[in-house]
Design an enzyme around this catalytic site. Structure first.
Site, PDB file in Angstrom:
ATOM      1  N   GLU B  60     -52.207  36.418 101.968  1.00  0.00           N
ATOM      2  CA  GLU B  60     -51.971  35.666 103.209  1.00  0.00           C
ATOM      3  C   GLU B  60     -51.818  34.169 102.961  1.00  0.00           C
ATOM      4  O   GLU B  60     -51.135  33.476 103.710  1.00  0.00           O
ATOM      5  CB  GLU B  60     -53.093  35.929 104.214  1.00  0.00           C
ATOM      6  CG  GLU B  60     -53.073  37.342 104.810  1.00  0.00           C
ATOM      7  CD  GLU B  60     -53.852  38.352 103.970  1.00  0.00           C
ATOM      8  OE1 GLU B  60     -54.265  38.020 102.832  1.00  0.00           O
ATOM      9  OE2 GLU B  60     -54.054  39.490 104.456  1.00  0.00           O
ATOM     10  N   PHE B 122     -66.340  45.364 112.150  1.00  0.00           N
ATOM     11  CA  PHE B 122     -65.581  45.442 110.900  1.00  0.00           C
ATOM     12  C   PHE B 122     -64.418  44.452 110.933  1.00  0.00           C
ATOM     13  O   PHE B 122     -63.658  44.410 111.893  1.00  0.00           O
ATOM     14  CB  PHE B 122     -65.061  46.874 110.682  1.00  0.00           C
ATOM     15  CG  PHE B 122     -64.236  46.990 109.429  1.00  0.00           C
ATOM     16  CD1 PHE B 122     -64.811  46.740 108.180  1.00  0.00           C
ATOM     17  CD2 PHE B 122     -62.896  47.327 109.479  1.00  0.00           C
ATOM     18  CE1 PHE B 122     -64.057  46.831 107.024  1.00  0.00           C
ATOM     19  CE2 PHE B 122     -62.130  47.423 108.331  1.00  0.00           C
ATOM     20  CZ  PHE B 122     -62.718  47.168 107.096  1.00  0.00           C
ATOM     21  N   GLN B 123     -64.313  43.666 109.894  1.00  0.00           N
ATOM     22  CA  GLN B 123     -63.269  42.643 109.760  1.00  0.00           C
ATOM     23  C   GLN B 123     -63.247  41.641 110.905  1.00  0.00           C
ATOM     24  O   GLN B 123     -62.203  41.112 111.263  1.00  0.00           O
ATOM     25  CB  GLN B 123     -61.893  43.290 109.566  1.00  0.00           C
ATOM     26  CG  GLN B 123     -61.836  44.040 108.246  1.00  0.00           C
ATOM     27  CD  GLN B 123     -60.443  44.374 107.799  1.00  0.00           C
ATOM     28  OE1 GLN B 123     -59.560  44.628 108.622  1.00  0.00           O
ATOM     29  NE2 GLN B 123     -60.229  44.388 106.491  1.00  0.00           N
ATOM     30  N   LYS B 172     -57.232  42.976 119.503  1.00  0.00           N
ATOM     31  CA  LYS B 172     -56.396  44.174 119.474  1.00  0.00           C
ATOM     32  C   LYS B 172     -56.175  44.768 120.864  1.00  0.00           C
ATOM     33  O   LYS B 172     -55.077  45.225 121.181  1.00  0.00           O
ATOM     34  CB  LYS B 172     -57.031  45.206 118.537  1.00  0.00           C
ATOM     35  CG  LYS B 172     -56.080  46.330 118.176  1.00  0.00           C
ATOM     36  CD  LYS B 172     -56.597  47.170 117.031  1.00  0.00           C
ATOM     37  CE  LYS B 172     -55.589  48.275 116.709  1.00  0.00           C
ATOM     38  NZ  LYS B 172     -56.038  49.106 115.585  1.00  0.00           N
ATOM     39  N   MET B 493     -53.252  17.382  84.339  1.00  0.00           N
ATOM     40  CA  MET B 493     -53.727  16.264  85.150  1.00  0.00           C
ATOM     41  C   MET B 493     -55.240  16.109  85.031  1.00  0.00           C
ATOM     42  O   MET B 493     -55.763  15.000  84.976  1.00  0.00           O
ATOM     43  CB  MET B 493     -53.313  16.465  86.608  1.00  0.00           C
ATOM     44  CG  MET B 493     -53.505  15.248  87.470  1.00  0.00           C
ATOM     45  SD  MET B 493     -52.657  13.793  86.825  1.00  0.00           S
ATOM     46  CE  MET B 493     -51.164  13.803  87.791  1.00  0.00           C
TER      47      MET B 493
HETATM   48  C1  TPP Z   1     -56.461  24.835  94.413  1.00  0.00           C
HETATM   49  C2  TPP Z   1     -56.724  23.675  93.521  1.00  0.00           C
HETATM   50  N1  TPP Z   1     -57.775  23.716  92.654  1.00  0.00           N
HETATM   51  C3  TPP Z   1     -58.014  22.677  91.824  1.00  0.00           C
HETATM   52  C4  TPP Z   1     -57.224  21.556  91.853  1.00  0.00           C
HETATM   53  C5  TPP Z   1     -57.512  20.377  90.940  1.00  0.00           C
HETATM   54  N2  TPP Z   1     -56.394  20.172  90.003  1.00  0.00           N
HETATM   55  C6  TPP Z   1     -55.432  19.245  90.203  1.00  0.00           C
HETATM   56  S1  TPP Z   1     -54.252  19.271  89.019  1.00  0.00           S
HETATM   57  C7  TPP Z   1     -55.016  20.513  88.191  1.00  0.00           C
HETATM   58  C8  TPP Z   1     -54.453  21.055  86.915  1.00  0.00           C
HETATM   59  C9  TPP Z   1     -53.097  21.626  87.090  1.00  0.00           C
HETATM   60  O1  TPP Z   1     -52.692  22.193  85.872  1.00  0.00           O
HETATM   61  P1  TPP Z   1     -51.217  22.710  85.679  1.00  0.00           P
HETATM   62  O2  TPP Z   1     -50.826  23.551  86.805  1.00  0.00           O
HETATM   63  O3  TPP Z   1     -51.096  23.311  84.323  1.00  0.00           O
HETATM   64  O4  TPP Z   1     -50.376  21.369  85.782  1.00  0.00           O
HETATM   65  P2  TPP Z   1     -50.220  20.170  84.730  1.00  0.00           P
HETATM   66  O5  TPP Z   1     -51.095  19.062  85.244  1.00  0.00           O
HETATM   67  O6  TPP Z   1     -50.642  20.649  83.388  1.00  0.00           O
HETATM   68  O7  TPP Z   1     -48.782  19.819  84.803  1.00  0.00           O
HETATM   69  C10 TPP Z   1     -56.190  20.891  88.842  1.00  0.00           C
HETATM   70  C11 TPP Z   1     -57.116  21.913  88.365  1.00  0.00           C
HETATM   71  C12 TPP Z   1     -56.157  21.546  92.788  1.00  0.00           C
HETATM   72  N3  TPP Z   1     -55.358  20.506  92.919  1.00  0.00           N
HETATM   73  N4  TPP Z   1     -55.924  22.621  93.581  1.00  0.00           N
END
Ligand code: TPP
Ligand code: MG
Lengths: 190, 599
Positions: B60, B122-123, B172, B493
């Site tokens: 979803e 439920f749900q 529902k 990042m």
């Molecule tokens: C749902 C979610 N969880 C954690 C983060 C924190 N976060 C930001 S960038 C990142 C790493 C992303 O890694 P990747 O997809 O390999 O991209 P890259 O930076 O290596 O290009 C994380 C964990 C986020 N932005 N979103």
């Protein structure tokens, strides 16, 4: 285990709001529909605003309108944000900062009243003293028997606070307060 | 059956039929959803008609992001249909994402029958309670008599004013109940909702007067221009042409002004260009058009454009003076305000300060010469920046209309920096919430709306694993979405921040046990491609673009590349870290201990 090091940092730039916080009274006219109060209160908790007092009830039955009166505390910019954020809520019709209105008319505060009930359990001299003081505060006795009184008192918050403080050593056991109801002075509708 | 032509206003029908009719009456052609017990009556109605195509997602959250991509690329509301309980809770991330980026979504959730609400059935979950803070508005519809009004109100509120997501929770029994259907006009009955249309002309006049006096002006535009519609982008371009003001944009606003345009400074903010951030810092008049002074944009607030007068155009009064105090706030729709501005500018024969502006452009040219997006491409390893530039060239070669979505991380910033965006609504990224997992389902949504277009999700090796299951959706509906993974084998990042702020202790940011993406693609019945050689990259990109179905392209890039330029935490716009200065030493000391503790 890995080596333990000094505390870390985060990714945000944080600036201090140097304004002085003030108490303001907001009057909010809303559609009386399910969840409307939750929206208003959720906004306050979600955005970290204070609620010092909250009063709400339906005030115009035919139009299903309720008035919410909130006393909050914040700096000028926080109070301005608060008003704009409240105005974004869909069932909110209008938001008036009554304190600002009062200032514009040369008053320190809007008209504000609160009602409180105080249960005092006492006998002998204490009981008489409680009754004398209640009289001085124009409080009414709305329930009593030989061991207790329930007083009803109306007035500004400061008066209620004072009355509660005075009753405390005289056997005060329970307090219930309505919170602030407020209105702007003069014939105009805010 | 031709349901569109008939007028169903005043007809008796079930709640479930009303949902479908309201969708038709609001011009909906596609919805994204996932069935379950509490929405079966609506699914049954869907089954018995052809006007609205239902796209079955695999999660979803994916439905939510797909609807966001659909909305962003069409300017229409995206529609989501999910069941109660877990179906509803799974949409929460997408709703918050849409709220922060002002994307119009209408999410219809099933609910347990009204008589069971509150019994931990439920749900069951408190859907309106859970989604209240992450929607513009939401409703629990307890009677079929309210359903038509609520459905039409939902579309009105989602799409007007500052757009945003709404949730309609339909128990529902209400779906089964019979009632009288009403048409969209009924939505006007809510008088407390007053989206701003016009704007204060006096404020616009003062803004124009200030702009005419500016010696070092800059326009800073944002996602509000895109949301306002194509006309706003056209007017923005005209305004730049008339005034010759340099222009920068936020991440969300890319494409409103073309990257090839003469006055373009590139993106601003934390990973913005040197020229954009320097122009912001030194400007004397800043014109913020539909942006919100986000903390990734401003850097240190107390050193933000210190000598400037600021004009802020925004449809949401709460955006004005929220973060940064402005001198002139104009509340109104961007297109409307820009039209008035241009008319005034022309009528009063306003002239910019030609001499001063010439000097300003010369100063900007010097900053541009600093070439803050430079990087070294060698012959053995693909640099991520190079990969994006080659991808851009390949998309140009293909001659196809191209839409780019992204996940979140370094790859997202590189996409923003190196892919040239020429048109509005062709770039979808999760700006406010920064949701990893956004890009792929968003691309699915875009492709549903634009079957012939080239839709590419620029992804990271970590992010793509968050919503990978939607490949099954892409295959089912023959949606030829391309996933272009900049695979650096890290959460790049996160690793970069750890290097900058945490003594390079790479706590859990190395991507271990990454799947074989080629095989993964094949497992789904899609095409997998792998490239780690700069010399074959161009050819393989052409192959990817020409492939008929969906593709996962595993592009191996330099693992430890950092995203520059960068405004380190606690610093101002004129204290950027530029790539050629970013030695390991400089990185380690970029943020002093005070900055580290402060921010
Ligand atoms: C749902 C979610 N969880 C954690 C983060 C924190 N976060 C930001 S960038 C990142 C790493 C992303 O890694 P990747 O997809 O390999 O991209 P890259 O930076 O290596 O290009 C994380 C964990 C986020 N932005 N979103
Ligand atoms: Mg990565």
């Amino acid at each position: 285990m890995n080596e333990v090091v000094a505390p870390p940092a985060s990714a945000y730039f944080i600036v201090k709001d140097n304004g002085t916080p003030e108490n303001h009274t907001l009057s909010i006219l809303v559609d009386n529909e399910p969840g409307v109060l939750a929206r208003v209160i959720g906004l306050f908790s979600g955005r970290g605003y204070n609620i010092e007092s909250l009063t709400v009830t339906e005030t115009e039955h035919e139009k299903h309108l309720s008035r919410i009166t909130i006393v909050s505390n914040g700096t000028h910019s926080v109070l301005e944000q608060m008003r704009h954020q409240l105005e974004r809520i869909v069932p909110v019709h209008s938001v008036t900062d009554l304190t600002v209105v009062a200032h514009a008319k040369g008053y320190e505060k809007p008209l504000e009243r609160e009602l409180a009930m105080l249960k005092v359990v006492a006998t002998g001299e204490q009981r008489l003293e409680a009754l004398r003081l209640a009289d001085a505060f124009k409080a009414q006795v709305i329930d009593a028997n030989v061991t207790h009184f329930i007083f009803e008192v109306t007035g500004r918050t400061s008066k209620i606070e004072q009355f509660i403080a005075i009753m405390a050593p005289l056997g005060l056991v329970e307090v219930c307060r309505t919170g602030v109801a407020a209105m702007a002075r003069g014939p105009g509708i805010e | 059956m031709n349901a569109k032509k008939r007028d169903f206003d005043g007809m008796e029908m079930t709640g479930a039929a009303m949902v479908l009719q309201a969708l038709r009456d609001n011009g909906v052609e596609h919805i994204f959803g996932y069935p379950g017990g509490a929405v079966l009556p609506i699914y049954d109605e869907l089954f018995q008609q052809d006007d609205i195509q239902h796209i079955l997602v695999r999660h979803e959250q994916g439905a939510g992001h797909a609807a966001e991509g659909y909305a962003r690329s069409t300017g229409k509301a995206g529609v989501v249909l999910v069941t109660s309980g877990p179906g509803a809770t799974n949409t929460v991330t997408a709703l918050q994402d849409a709220l922060m980026d002002s994307i119009p979504l209408v999410c219809i959730t099933g609910q347990v029958p009204t008589s069971l609400i509150g019994s931990d059935a439920f749900q069951e979950c408190d859907t309106v309670g859970i989604t209240r803070p992450c929607t513009k508005h939401n409703w629990l519809v307890k009677s079929v008599d309210d359903l038509p009004r609520v459905l039409h109100e939902a579309f009105r509120i989602a799409t007007t004013g500052r757009p945003g997501p709404v949730v309609v929770d339909v128990p529902k029994d209400v779906q089964f109940a019979l009632g009288i259907y009403q048409g969209p006009k009924i939505a006007e009955s809510r008088i407390s909702y007053k989206p701003k249309v016009g704007a204060n002309l006096e404020q616009i006049k003062s803004a124009v007067a200030l702009m005419a006096k500016a010696k070092k002006p800059v326009i800073y535009s944002g996602g509000g221009v895109i949301n306002s519609g194509d006309k706003a982008s056209e007017l923005l371009r005209e305004l730049v042409k008339e005034t010759e003001f340099p222009i920068t944009s936020t991440l969300m606003g890319l494409g409103a002004y073309p990257a090839s345009g003469e006055r373009w400074l590139g993106m601003l903010g934390m990973h913005g260009t040197y020229e954009a951030n320097m122009a912001m810092h030194d400007c004397d008049v800043m014109v913020n058009i539909g942006a919100r002074f986000d903390d990734r944009i401003t850097g240190r607030i107390d050193a933000f454009a210190p000598d400037s007068k600021k004009i802020h155009i925004d449809i949401d009064p709460s955006s004005i003076n929220k973060i940064v105090h402005v001198d002139i706030g104009v509340v109104g729709d961007v297109a409307y305000v820009l039209e008035q501005m241009l008319a005034l500018w022309k009528k009063e024969k306003k002239k910019h300060q030609a001499k001063a502006l010439k000097d300003w452009h010369a100063q900007i040219a010097k900053w541009q010469a600093r070439n803050s997006l430079a990087y070294n491409q060698t012959s053995d390893v693909i640099m991520p920046q190079h990969a994006i530039e080659r991808l851009y060239e390949a998309s140009q070669r293909s001659g196809k209309e191209t839409f780019i979505t992204t996940e979140v991380g370094q790859h997202q910033m590189w996409a923003a920096q190196y892919f040239g965006f020429e048109k509005p609504n062709h770039w979808m990224t999760s700006g406010g919430l920064g949701t990893m997992g956004y890009g792929f389902p968003a691309a699915v949504g875009v492709q549903v709306a634009h079957r012939e277009a080239l839709v590419i999700d620029i992804a990271g090796d970590a992010s793509i694993q968050m919503m990978m299951q939607e490949m099954s959706t892409a295959v089912q509906y023959g949606l030829p979405v391309k996933i272009f993974i900049l695979n650096n084998q890290h959460m790049g990042m996160v690793r970069q921040w750890q290097q900058l702020l945490h003594g390079n202790r790479l706590s859990s940011s190395y991507s271990e046990a990454v799947p074989d993406f080629v095989k993964l693609a094949e497992a789904y019945g899609a095409t997998g491609m792998y490239c780690d050689d700069p010399n074959t990259l161009d050819d393989m990109l052409d192959d990817m673009i020409n492939a008929e179905g969906p593709v996962i392209f595993d592009c191996r890039v330099a693992n430890l590349a950092n995203c520059f330029p960068m405004i380190p935490s606690g610093k101002a716009h004129n204290e950027m870290l530029l790539p050629d200065e970013a030695s390991d030493d400089a990185i380690a000391t970029a943020i002093d201990s005070k900055g580290k503790a402060l921010v």
